[in-house]
Write an enzyme that holds these catalytic residues in place. Structure first.
Site, mmCIF file in Angstrom:
data_model
loop_
_atom_site.group_PDB
_atom_site.id
_atom_site.type_symbol
_atom_site.label_atom_id
_atom_site.label_comp_id
_atom_site.label_asym_id
_atom_site.label_seq_id
_atom_site.Cartn_x
_atom_site.Cartn_y
_atom_site.Cartn_z
ATOM 1 N N SER A 132 -7.042 10.108 5.708
ATOM 2 C CA SER A 132 -6.444 11.649 5.552
ATOM 3 C C SER A 132 -6.734 11.877 3.943
ATOM 4 C CB SER A 132 -4.869 11.354 5.760
ATOM 5 O OG SER A 132 -4.157 10.394 4.839
ATOM 6 N N ASP A 173 -4.370 7.243 -3.046
ATOM 7 C CA ASP A 173 -5.756 7.606 -2.042
ATOM 8 C C ASP A 173 -6.321 8.601 -2.552
ATOM 9 O OD1 ASP A 173 -4.386 5.263 -0.775
ATOM 10 O OD2 ASP A 173 -4.516 6.140 1.311
#
Length: 396
Positions: free
Chosen positions: A146, A204
Site C-alpha cells: 500500500s 513503509d
C-alpha cells in the site's frame, strides 16, 4: 494540461531485524525490497480521471468537473496535513464505498480520490489523467504494497501538476528527484497511507520514497549512511495472520514474564544495532567474508522471535528447508505465518538457490529471488522496462 506519459516505480519493504521489539521502543531496520509497484500516467483528453488497479480489481473513472465540484464542496476546509474524517466520509459516499469497508479495492480507491483532490487543491486544477498501476508485490503480506502505491501516486500527481520537476531527460533510462522533492513526495504518500491504515508508522512510505535501509525507533526515522545490495529469497508461506493479535500476544507475555521477556527484547535491539554497524561497514558489492555475521544474526533473531511467541510451524519448515541447502532464514514482519527472508551469499551456487526454491514451492509456498537495499521511487523511460512490466503497463 499535462502532456507527457510518465512511468515510475517504488519498492516494497521488509523488516530485516526488530519485529515486535520496535513496538516497545527498540530499534528496527527496514530495507527496500526490489519487488516494485509501477505506475503509468498519461493525459486523458476527454476531461476524465481514470484509475485502473488490475491487482485489486479496480477500474474507475470520473468526470473532472464532478471532481472539481466535489473539491469545491470542501471550500475553506484544509486537505492537509491529514485526511479529515468528514472528508473521507464524503469521498466514500461519492465513490459508493460502504462505511467501514476495508477491502483493498475500497481503500485503494479512497486513497486515490483523496490524494487526487488534495494535491490538486494545493497545486491547481484536477488534471485529466489516465492512471494504471501494476505491482510485483502481493497485497496483505506485510511487504509495504500500500505504501509503494501511495508513493507512486504522490510522485505521479505532484509531477503532473508541476509541484515537483520531471527529472528524466531525453536519452536517460531512469532518474530520481532531489532530496527536497523526495521529502514532499514522502509527506503526501504518508497521507495516502493514513487513508488506508489510519495510524501508520511512516516507515513503509519512507522506505518506498528513499529506498536503501532505514533505522526506526520510537517514531524517529533515520536513513542508513550506506547500504549494500544483498540478494535474498523472499518466501510467502501464504498462512494468514492478524498483526493485531500477534502484537497483543507479545504484550501479554511481557506483562506475565517481564524478567524473562525484557532481556529478549534488549537482545533483539542489540541485533538490530549490530546489523546496522555491519551493513554500514560493507562495500557496495560485498565479498563472501562479510556474510557469516549476518547469517548468525538471522539465526539468533529467529530463535528470539520464536521465544516471544510469533513463530509458526510454516516458518520453522521454511528455516529447515533452507538450512538443508546451507542457507539462513528468518521471519520478516508480524510472524505467525506470512513471509520469511533467506540470505544468499555472492558465492551461493545457482543450483543450490534453484533447489531451495523448488523445495519451498513444494511446501505450497510462493518464492521470489530478489534484492534488498533497492533504490526508492524512480522515473523510468519505456525503453528501460522489462518485457513483463511493459506488457502489464500497455494493457488498456
Amino acid at each position: 494540461m499535462w502532456e507527457r506519459n510518465l512511468v515510475l516505480s517504488a519498492p516494497g519493504k521488509v523488516i530485516l531485524h526488530g519485529e515486535h521489539a520496535v513496538v516497545h521502543g527498540k530499534v528496527a531496520l527496514a530495507v527496500a525490497l526490489d519487488l516494485r509497484t509501477f505506475l503509468r500516467l498519461r493525459p486523458c483528453a476527454e476531461g476524465r480521471v481514470c484509475v485502473r488497479l488490475p491487482g485489486v480489481g479496480v477500474v474507475r473513472s470520473w468526470d473532472t468537473p464532478r471532481l472539481q465540484a466535489l473539491r469545491r464542496g470542501f471550500a475553506g476546509r484544509r486537505w492537509e496535513p491529514d485526511p479529515a474524517a468528514q472528508q473521507l466520509d464524503t469521498l466514500r459516499e461519492f465513490a459508493g464505498i460502504a462505511a467501514g469497508a476495508s477491502a483493498p479495492e475500497s481503500l485503494a480507491t479512497l486513497a486515490f480520490l483523496y490524494m487526487c483532490l488534495a494535491i490538486s487543491a494545493k497545486y491547481g486544477d484536477v488534471l485529466s489523467v489516465d492512471i494504471l498501476v501494476w505491482s510485483e508485490l502481493p497485497t496483505g503480506a506485510g511487504l509495504g504494497s500500500s505504501a509503494a502505491y501511495a508513493v507512486c501516486l504522490a510522485a505521479a500527481l505532484l509531477t503532473a501538476c508541476g509541484a515537483i520537476s520531471c527529472p528524466l531527460k531525453e536519452g536517460e533510462s531512469t532518474a530520481r528527484w532531489t532530496e527536497e522533492e523526495l521529502t514532499l513526495i514522502n509527506s503526501w504518500a504518508f497521507q495516502g497511507e493514513r487513508v488506508i491504515h489510519g495510524n501508520p508508522s511512516g516507515v513503509d512510505n519512507a522506505v518506498g520514497t528513499w529506498g536503501g535501509a532505514l533505522r526506526y525507533q520510537s517514531g524517529k526515522i533515520t536513513p542508513l549512511k550506506r547500504v549494500p545490495t544483498l540478494r535474498i529469497l523472499l518466501t510467502n508461506t501464504k498462512v494468514p495472520r492478524s498483526t493485531k493479535v500477534l502484537v497483543a500476544g507479545v504484550k501479554e507475555k511481557i506483562l506475565k514474564f517481564p524478567a524473562i521477556m525484557n532481556p529478549v527484547l534488549d537482545s533483539i535491539d542489540a541485533i538490530s544495532q549490530e546489523c546496522q554497524s555491519v551493513l554500514e561497514a560493507m562495500p557496495a558489492n560485498p565479498s563472501p567474508e562479510y556474510y557469516p555475521v549476518l547469517e548468525e544474526l538471522f539465526d539468533i533473531n529467529q530463535h528470539h522471535l520464536n521465544v516471544i511467541g510469533v513463530g509458526h510451524p510454516s516458518l520453522d519448515r521454511l528455516c529447515r528447508v533452507t538450512a538443508s541447502h546451507g542457507l539462513h532464514s528468518k521471519l520478516t514482519g508480524a510472524g505467525g505465518g506470512g513471509c520469511g527472508i533467506t540470505l544468499l551469499r555472492p558465492d551461493t551456487s545457482p543450483l543450490a538457490v534453484e533447489a531451495a526454491k523448488r523445495d519451498l514451492c513444494a511446501c505450497g509456498f510462493e518464492c521470489w529471488e530478489t534484492n534488498i537495499g533497492a533504490p526508492g521511487v524512480t522515473l523510468h523511460s519505456f525503453s528501460s522496462l522489462n518485457a513483463e512490466v511493459l506488457h502489464a503497463l500497455s494493457e488498456s
